[in-house]
Design a protein around this motif. Structure first.
Motif, PDB file in Angstrom:
ATOM      1  N   LEU A   1      -7.515  55.592  22.593  1.00 33.23           N
ATOM      2  CA  LEU A   1      -6.078  55.574  22.849  1.00 33.23           C
ATOM      3  C   LEU A   1      -5.794  56.125  24.236  1.00 33.23           C
ATOM      4  CD1 LEU A   1      -3.351  54.889  21.557  1.00 33.23           C
ATOM      5  CD2 LEU A   1      -3.234  57.254  20.735  1.00 33.23           C
ATOM      6  N   SER A   2      -4.978  55.423  25.010  1.00 36.49           N
ATOM      7  CA  SER A   2      -4.693  55.829  26.384  1.00 36.49           C
ATOM      8  C   SER A   2      -3.834  57.092  26.412  1.00 36.49           C
ATOM      9  CB  SER A   2      -3.952  54.701  27.120  1.00 36.49           C
ATOM     10  OG  SER A   2      -3.551  55.119  28.404  1.00 36.49           O
ATOM     11  N   PRO A   3      -4.299  58.143  27.095  1.00 31.89           N
ATOM     12  CA  PRO A   3      -3.480  59.365  27.194  1.00 31.89           C
ATOM     13  C   PRO A   3      -2.174  59.142  27.946  1.00 31.89           C
ATOM     14  CG  PRO A   3      -5.772  59.811  27.768  1.00 31.89           C
ATOM     15  CD  PRO A   3      -5.620  58.326  27.682  1.00 31.89           C
ATOM     16  N   MET A   4      -2.169  58.199  28.912  1.00 30.80           N
ATOM     17  CA  MET A   4      -0.961  57.943  29.685  1.00 30.80           C
ATOM     18  C   MET A   4       0.167  57.443  28.795  1.00 30.80           C
ATOM     19  SD  MET A   4      -1.554  58.701  32.872  1.00 30.80           S
ATOM     20  CE  MET A   4      -0.244  57.795  33.678  1.00 30.80           C
ATOM     21  N   MET A   5      -0.161  56.593  27.845  1.00 30.78           N
ATOM     22  CA  MET A   5       0.871  56.047  26.968  1.00 30.78           C
ATOM     23  C   MET A   5       1.467  57.118  26.070  1.00 30.78           C
ATOM     24  SD  MET A   5       0.523  52.837  24.324  1.00 30.78           S
ATOM     25  CE  MET A   5      -0.698  53.718  23.327  1.00 30.78           C
ATOM     26  N   ILE A   6       0.652  58.088  25.637  1.00 30.87           N
ATOM     27  CA  ILE A   6       1.143  59.143  24.759  1.00 30.87           C
ATOM     28  C   ILE A   6       1.908  60.206  25.550  1.00 30.87           C
ATOM     29  CG2 ILE A   6       0.461  60.879  23.061  1.00 30.87           C
ATOM     30  CD1 ILE A   6       0.060  57.990  22.180  1.00 30.87           C
ATOM     31  N   SER A   7       1.433  60.494  26.764  1.00 28.13           N
ATOM     32  CA  SER A   7       2.048  61.578  27.535  1.00 28.13           C
ATOM     33  C   SER A   7       3.348  61.174  28.211  1.00 28.13           C
ATOM     34  CB  SER A   7       1.063  62.079  28.592  1.00 28.13           C
ATOM     35  OG  SER A   7       0.768  61.057  29.525  1.00 28.13           O
ATOM     36  N   MET A   8       3.609  59.880  28.400  1.00 27.24           N
ATOM     37  CA  MET A   8       4.819  59.468  29.109  1.00 27.24           C
ATOM     38  C   MET A   8       6.100  59.933  28.424  1.00 27.24           C
ATOM     39  SD  MET A   8       6.087  55.677  30.315  1.00 27.24           S
ATOM     40  CE  MET A   8       4.566  55.409  31.211  1.00 27.24           C
ATOM     41  N   PRO A   9       6.258  59.786  27.095  1.00 24.69           N
ATOM     42  CA  PRO A   9       7.498  60.306  26.476  1.00 24.69           C
ATOM     43  C   PRO A   9       7.673  61.808  26.675  1.00 24.69           C
ATOM     44  CG  PRO A   9       6.368  58.828  24.986  1.00 24.69           C
ATOM     45  CD  PRO A   9       5.433  59.082  26.112  1.00 24.69           C
ATOM     46  N   PHE A  10       6.566  62.556  26.623  1.00 24.07           N
ATOM     47  CA  PHE A  10       6.655  64.002  26.833  1.00 24.07           C
ATOM     48  C   PHE A  10       7.028  64.333  28.286  1.00 24.07           C
ATOM     49  CE2 PHE A  10       3.812  63.525  23.189  1.00 24.07           C
ATOM     50  CZ  PHE A  10       4.409  64.378  22.279  1.00 24.07           C
ATOM     51  N   LYS A  11       6.519  63.533  29.236  1.00 23.11           N
ATOM     52  CA  LYS A  11       6.893  63.733  30.631  1.00 23.11           C
ATOM     53  C   LYS A  11       8.391  63.496  30.833  1.00 23.11           C
ATOM     54  CE  LYS A  11       2.492  62.348  32.732  1.00 23.11           C
ATOM     55  NZ  LYS A  11       1.832  61.356  33.616  1.00 23.11           N
ATOM     56  N   LEU A  12       8.881  62.404  30.267  1.00 24.96           N
ATOM     57  CA  LEU A  12      10.311  62.114  30.404  1.00 24.96           C
ATOM     58  C   LEU A  12      11.157  63.187  29.731  1.00 24.96           C
ATOM     59  CD1 LEU A  12      10.314  58.252  29.760  1.00 24.96           C
ATOM     60  CD2 LEU A  12      10.422  59.436  31.948  1.00 24.96           C
ATOM     61  N   MET A  13      10.734  63.649  28.560  1.00 24.42           N
ATOM     62  CA  MET A  13      11.485  64.701  27.871  1.00 24.42           C
ATOM     63  C   MET A  13      11.495  65.989  28.688  1.00 24.42           C
ATOM     64  SD  MET A  13      10.855  66.308  24.069  1.00 24.42           S
ATOM     65  CE  MET A  13       9.272  67.011  24.597  1.00 24.42           C
ATOM     66  N   LEU A  14      10.338  66.353  29.250  1.00 26.48           N
ATOM     67  CA  LEU A  14      10.257  67.558  30.079  1.00 26.48           C
ATOM     68  C   LEU A  14      11.130  67.424  31.314  1.00 26.48           C
ATOM     69  CD1 LEU A  14       8.945  70.292  30.789  1.00 26.48           C
ATOM     70  CD2 LEU A  14       7.077  68.995  31.867  1.00 26.48           C
ATOM     71  N   PHE A  15      11.105  66.258  31.942  1.00 29.31           N
ATOM     72  CA  PHE A  15      11.877  66.045  33.165  1.00 29.31           C
ATOM     73  C   PHE A  15      13.374  66.107  32.882  1.00 29.31           C
ATOM     74  CE2 PHE A  15      13.540  63.334  36.648  1.00 29.31           C
ATOM     75  CZ  PHE A  15      13.019  64.030  37.723  1.00 29.31           C
ATOM     76  N   VAL A  16      13.802  65.583  31.746  1.00 32.63           N
ATOM     77  CA  VAL A  16      15.220  65.619  31.397  1.00 32.63           C
ATOM     78  C   VAL A  16      15.649  67.025  30.990  1.00 32.63           C
ATOM     79  CG1 VAL A  16      16.937  64.767  29.759  1.00 32.63           C
ATOM     80  CG2 VAL A  16      15.301  63.178  30.771  1.00 32.63           C
ATOM     81  N   LEU A  17      14.800  67.747  30.240  1.00 30.37           N
ATOM     82  CA  LEU A  17      15.166  69.077  29.775  1.00 30.37           C
ATOM     83  C   LEU A  17      15.346  70.067  30.921  1.00 30.37           C
ATOM     84  CD1 LEU A  17      12.948  69.475  26.563  1.00 30.37           C
ATOM     85  CD2 LEU A  17      15.418  69.084  26.706  1.00 30.37           C
ATOM     86  N   VAL A  18      14.540  69.942  31.958  1.00 30.30           N
ATOM     87  CA  VAL A  18      14.662  70.863  33.105  1.00 30.30           C
ATOM     88  C   VAL A  18      15.658  70.349  34.141  1.00 30.30           C
ATOM     89  CG1 VAL A  18      12.306  71.691  32.786  1.00 30.30           C
ATOM     90  CG2 VAL A  18      12.744  69.797  34.361  1.00 30.30           C
ATOM     91  N   ASP A  19      16.362  69.247  33.807  1.00 31.96           N
ATOM     92  CA  ASP A  19      17.317  68.642  34.750  1.00 31.96           C
ATOM     93  C   ASP A  19      16.614  68.307  36.070  1.00 31.96           C
ATOM     94  OD1 ASP A  19      19.657  67.609  35.634  1.00 31.96           O
ATOM     95  OD2 ASP A  19      20.728  69.513  35.837  1.00 31.96           O
TER      96      ASP A  19
END
Length: 263
Positions: A229-247
């Motif tokens: 399973l590609s780590p990039m595909m799994i980590s992308m939602p977490f990256k977007l969530m982190l980026f939105v949470l920290v504004d």
């Protein structure tokens, strides 16, 4: 009519006279049109008056069109556009969103943020150079010299001394005693080099949290045996969530604008 077409003009005086009138009228119209165009559109007129040089309107329009053709190069080499567009491109790669936001959106953001950052410089150029020139208070040479002062000040404040020293050494020139003595042929490449360094330093700081998140996701997947399973595909939602949470957008825009703070 057939006789006029098939016989010599000397044998038919009436047809010859009408033909010569047509030729004379045509030559007169051509001469009049050439004279009118010569009077309406002077190609180049240079007048020496009281120690200054005055150029015709046609020559000024030619210079203006040449300046507009060089506008993209001036935008890239003399403003904050380089640092902003590189940081935004590195941010998109760090998020792993491929073509989102698209290139047109990134260019629009970089352009408007450049106008915001360069606002005081453009205002100073307008007040000290453009407005007096349009009011015919100063010559074009004085306007160019006045416009160079705020632009040079901005570029000097964003340029590292070691970059200037490097290009001075490459050019083989003498040591520069003061910033005002730096020629523009050295200041421009030194400014671009400094902007590239600053952009990559900011991009490195942006990459760190997203790389850490990729490592965590990859470690979890390997521990669960999901190596296919590609780590990039799994980590992308977490990256977007982190980026939105920290504004993230506010932090990026604010940090970029603050990095150009004038002393």
């Amino acid at each position: 009519m057939s006789n006029c077409r098939h016989v010599i003009l000397d044998q038919h005086p009436k047809c010859g006279r009408s033909t010569w009138w047509i030729v004379v009228v045509a030559l007169g119209m051509i001469g009049f049109s050439d004279l009118a165009m010569a009077e309406a559109l002077p190609v180049m007129t240079v007048v020496e008056q009281e120690g200054s040089t005055q150029y015709s309107l046609t020559l000024q329009l030619l210079a203006l069109m040449t300046l507009l053709s060089l506008l993209p190069a001036l935008l890239l080499g003399m403003t904050s556009f380089i640092r902003i567009i590189i940081v935004l491109s590195l941010l998109r790669q760090a998020l792993g969103t491929m073509q989102t936001p698209p290139n047109q959106v990134l260019l629009g953001i970089a352009l408007f943020l450049t106008l915001f950052v360069m606002g005081p410089v453009f205002t100073s150029v307008y007040d000290t150079a453009l407005a007096p020139y349009l009011n015919e208070e100063i010559s074009i040479e004085a306007a160019v010299a006045a416009a160079e002062i705020p632009v040079r000040g901005f570029m000097l404040n964003q340029t590292r001394q070691e970059d200037i020293a490097m290009f001075v050494q490459i050019a083989g020139g003498d040591a520069i005693a003061s910033p005002d003595e730096i020629p523009f042929s050295i200041l421009a490449p030194a400014f671009i080099t400094s902007e590239l360094k600053s952009a990559f330093m900011i991009g490195f700081m942006i990459y760190i949290p997203f790389v850490v998140l990729d490592l965590i996701v990859a470690s979890v997947l390997m521990s669960m045996g999901m190596m296919m399973l590609s780590p990039m595909m799994i980590s992308m939602p977490f990256k977007l969530m982190l980026f939105v949470l920290v504004d993230g957008w506010t932090l990026i825009m604010g940090s970029l604008a603050a990095s150009f703070a004038m002393p």
